[in-house]
Design an enzyme around this catalytic site. Sequence first.
Site, PDB file in Angstrom:
ATOM      1  CE  LYS A 109      17.690 -48.033  39.686  1.00 29.90           C
ATOM      2  NZ  LYS A 109      16.734 -48.949  40.307  1.00 29.90           N
ATOM      3  CG  ASP A 125      14.884 -46.298  41.736  1.00 33.78           C
ATOM      4  OD1 ASP A 125      14.938 -47.474  42.084  1.00 33.78           O
ATOM      5  OD2 ASP A 125      15.437 -45.386  42.397  1.00 33.78           O
TER       6      ASP A 125
HETATM    7  P1  NDP Z   1       9.414 -43.141  45.531  1.00 30.86           P
HETATM    8  O1  NDP Z   1       9.982 -41.959  44.865  1.00 30.86           O
HETATM    9  O2  NDP Z   1       8.052 -43.605  45.180  1.00 30.86           O
HETATM   10  O3  NDP Z   1       9.465 -42.967  47.119  1.00 30.86           O
HETATM   11  C1  NDP Z   1      10.663 -42.727  47.786  1.00 30.86           C
HETATM   12  C2  NDP Z   1      10.362 -42.473  49.248  1.00 30.86           C
HETATM   13  O4  NDP Z   1      11.596 -42.406  49.968  1.00 30.86           O
HETATM   14  C3  NDP Z   1       9.660 -41.145  49.483  1.00 30.86           C
HETATM   15  O5  NDP Z   1       8.875 -41.245  50.630  1.00 30.86           O
HETATM   16  C4  NDP Z   1      10.830 -40.199  49.709  1.00 30.86           C
HETATM   17  O6  NDP Z   1      10.490 -39.050  50.472  1.00 30.86           O
HETATM   18  C5  NDP Z   1      11.795 -41.071  50.467  1.00 30.86           C
HETATM   19  N1  NDP Z   1      13.175 -40.641  50.146  1.00 30.86           N
HETATM   20  C6  NDP Z   1      13.788 -40.688  48.941  1.00 30.86           C
HETATM   21  N2  NDP Z   1      15.030 -40.197  49.008  1.00 30.86           N
HETATM   22  C7  NDP Z   1      15.187 -39.816  50.266  1.00 30.86           C
HETATM   23  C8  NDP Z   1      16.274 -39.225  50.967  1.00 30.86           C
HETATM   24  N3  NDP Z   1      17.433 -38.926  50.353  1.00 30.86           N
HETATM   25  N4  NDP Z   1      16.106 -38.991  52.274  1.00 30.86           N
HETATM   26  C9  NDP Z   1      14.942 -39.285  52.887  1.00 30.86           C
HETATM   27  N5  NDP Z   1      13.876 -39.844  52.270  1.00 30.86           N
HETATM   28  C10 NDP Z   1      14.002 -40.111  50.992  1.00 30.86           C
HETATM   29  O7  NDP Z   1      10.495 -44.320  45.273  1.00 30.86           O
HETATM   30  P2  NDP Z   1      10.290 -45.890  45.375  1.00 30.86           P
HETATM   31  O8  NDP Z   1       9.332 -46.206  46.459  1.00 30.86           O
HETATM   32  O9  NDP Z   1      10.060 -46.399  44.018  1.00 30.86           O
HETATM   33  O10 NDP Z   1      11.764 -46.365  45.787  1.00 30.86           O
HETATM   34  C11 NDP Z   1      12.170 -46.476  47.158  1.00 30.86           C
HETATM   35  C12 NDP Z   1      13.385 -47.382  47.245  1.00 30.86           C
HETATM   36  O11 NDP Z   1      13.063 -48.677  46.720  1.00 30.86           O
HETATM   37  C13 NDP Z   1      14.611 -46.925  46.461  1.00 30.86           C
HETATM   38  O12 NDP Z   1      15.775 -47.330  47.154  1.00 30.86           O
HETATM   39  C14 NDP Z   1      14.499 -47.715  45.170  1.00 30.86           C
HETATM   40  O13 NDP Z   1      15.753 -47.873  44.527  1.00 30.86           O
HETATM   41  C15 NDP Z   1      13.995 -49.046  45.714  1.00 30.86           C
HETATM   42  N6  NDP Z   1      13.346 -49.907  44.744  1.00 30.86           N
HETATM   43  C16 NDP Z   1      12.256 -49.470  44.034  1.00 30.86           C
HETATM   44  C17 NDP Z   1      11.644 -50.320  43.144  1.00 30.86           C
HETATM   45  C18 NDP Z   1      10.378 -49.949  42.441  1.00 30.86           C
HETATM   46  O14 NDP Z   1       9.779 -50.820  41.812  1.00 30.86           O
HETATM   47  N7  NDP Z   1       9.904 -48.707  42.532  1.00 30.86           N
HETATM   48  C19 NDP Z   1      12.190 -51.664  42.867  1.00 30.86           C
HETATM   49  C20 NDP Z   1      13.261 -52.052  43.740  1.00 30.86           C
HETATM   50  C21 NDP Z   1      13.822 -51.180  44.613  1.00 30.86           C
HETATM   51  P3  NDP Z   1      10.217 -37.677  49.713  1.00 30.86           P
HETATM   52  O15 NDP Z   1       8.925 -37.872  48.998  1.00 30.86           O
HETATM   53  O16 NDP Z   1      10.156 -36.670  50.798  1.00 30.86           O
HETATM   54  O17 NDP Z   1      11.379 -37.481  48.786  1.00 30.86           O
END
Ligand code: NDP
Length: 451
Positions: A129, A169
């Site tokens: 990662k 991510d």
């Molecule tokens: P994105 O950046 O597309 O979306 C993240 C979302 O979560 C946004 O709505 C964001 O809000 C919110 N968010 C992020 N950090 C915070 C925080 N500290 N507090 C509150 N809200 C938060 O990321 P992904 O959808 O790709 O990833 C989401 C999760 O899924 C993560 O844990 C990631 O590790 C996991 N994941 C992702 C994969 C992928 O293929 N993308 C694969 C497997 C797991 P805002 O826009 O306001 O920041």
Amino acid sequence: MTDLNPTLQPIFDEILARNPGETEFHQATRELLDSMGPVVRRHPEYTDAAIIRRICEPERQIIFRVPWVDDAGQVQLNRGFRVEFNSALGPYKGGLRFHPSVYLGIVKFLGFEQIFKNALTGMPIGGGKGGSDFDPKGRSDAEVMRFCQSFMTELYRHIGEYTDVPAGDIGVGGREIGYLFGQYKRITNRYESGVLTGKGIGWGGSLVRTEATGYGTVYFANEILKARKSSFEGKTVVISGSGNVAIYAAEKAIELGATVVACSDSSGYVVDEKGLDLALLKDVKEVRRERLSAYADERESARFVAGSPTTSVWDVPCDIALPCATQNELDGDHALALVRNGCTVVAEGANMPCTPDAVKVLTEAGVAFAPGKAANAGGVATSALEMQQNASRDSWSFAHTEERLEQIMVGIHARCLETADAYGVPGNYVAGANIAGFIQVADAMLALGVI
Ligand code: NDP
């Protein structure tokens, strides 16, 4: 927290001493060790070869300076990370996260989880990662490009299609992967498609990769429901986040007949009793990159609850909860609220979104709980399918790729349950995922000698 097996406690003490201040990494390793009691009793060979100690120590950790110039001509400075955790099963594989909270402890927790998740997919990929404390929010496309170019100018020497294959991510989507791939290609003078996944469809990407993590989480939850003689049809779903994973989890849940009534971002959450209008949500978050309040401004049936952290979305009653935002966003109190409101299934789309307290509350209340390393493995599995397509210079149809994704998720679900049964913890998806993933990596490490 329960007491650890006497063989495991010194290992955990060593992890705490060797990795000070890395709380998320401590949490992730502790969660694995909590499942390892029956494994060390049955397999003394793992202890003899120090497999658990070795698996908790990354093979390589890279930390680097990322200087770049903003639109005002000022030099900005960020820190870049890549933790190459375990390559027993294949090249390191795992995403890059760009978020101001990123530090070594977060990258190591994510890399550690990735080892076992990747093993569960059955694909030949190791775990890693990376990321940076860079915040893409509010930055112009040109600034994001210059940051990505600087980041790759160091990272390129550590990655390769047979070495280490990053993906997206939090904060890293198709735009960032494009800039990163462009710079890799430019520096190396190689069109090495398999070095990054999550690429655009026109230049080496795979259909379904964008949807894969969210869809996969819902497929996994659907298997849980089927095992309980139920389905998504007519169910109310609450999702946290409104990024890549959240949006496509919502899409698949709706396709399977559920109503998704709430989602969130870091500025608050929306409740839409009529069910989310996905076209509008995608426009607000994916195209316009706006705050979630814009959704409620444009939809009569929706209201926005501002200012609260993403976690308060868990006060909205639901049958199924899908935390898809970030780590430790759902704590014991939120779990109690879910239980009180009659929630029966929680499947983690994000990595470690539920705190240990939350998992305890849910499990004790009989809520089916699917950990991220099993439930969100569809993303990395489809990344591995992208690598397959790149290696064979082929591109598969949406239907074929989605069918492969569904089969993989059904397979992971079955493997978790079978392993949990075999190790005396029936129905426990956490233990099943941890033990099945661990054993696959441990056996490969034993075969490869002390390396
Ligand atoms: P994105 O950046 O597309 O979306 C993240 C979302 O979560 C946004 O709505 C964001 O809000 C919110 N968010 C992020 N950090 C915070 C925080 N500290 N507090 C509150 N809200 C938060 O990321 P992904 O959808 O790709 O990833 C989401 C999760 O899924 C993560 O844990 C990631 O590790 C996991 N994941 C992702 C994969 C992928 O293929 N993308 C694969 C497997 C797991 P805002 O826009 O306001 O920041």
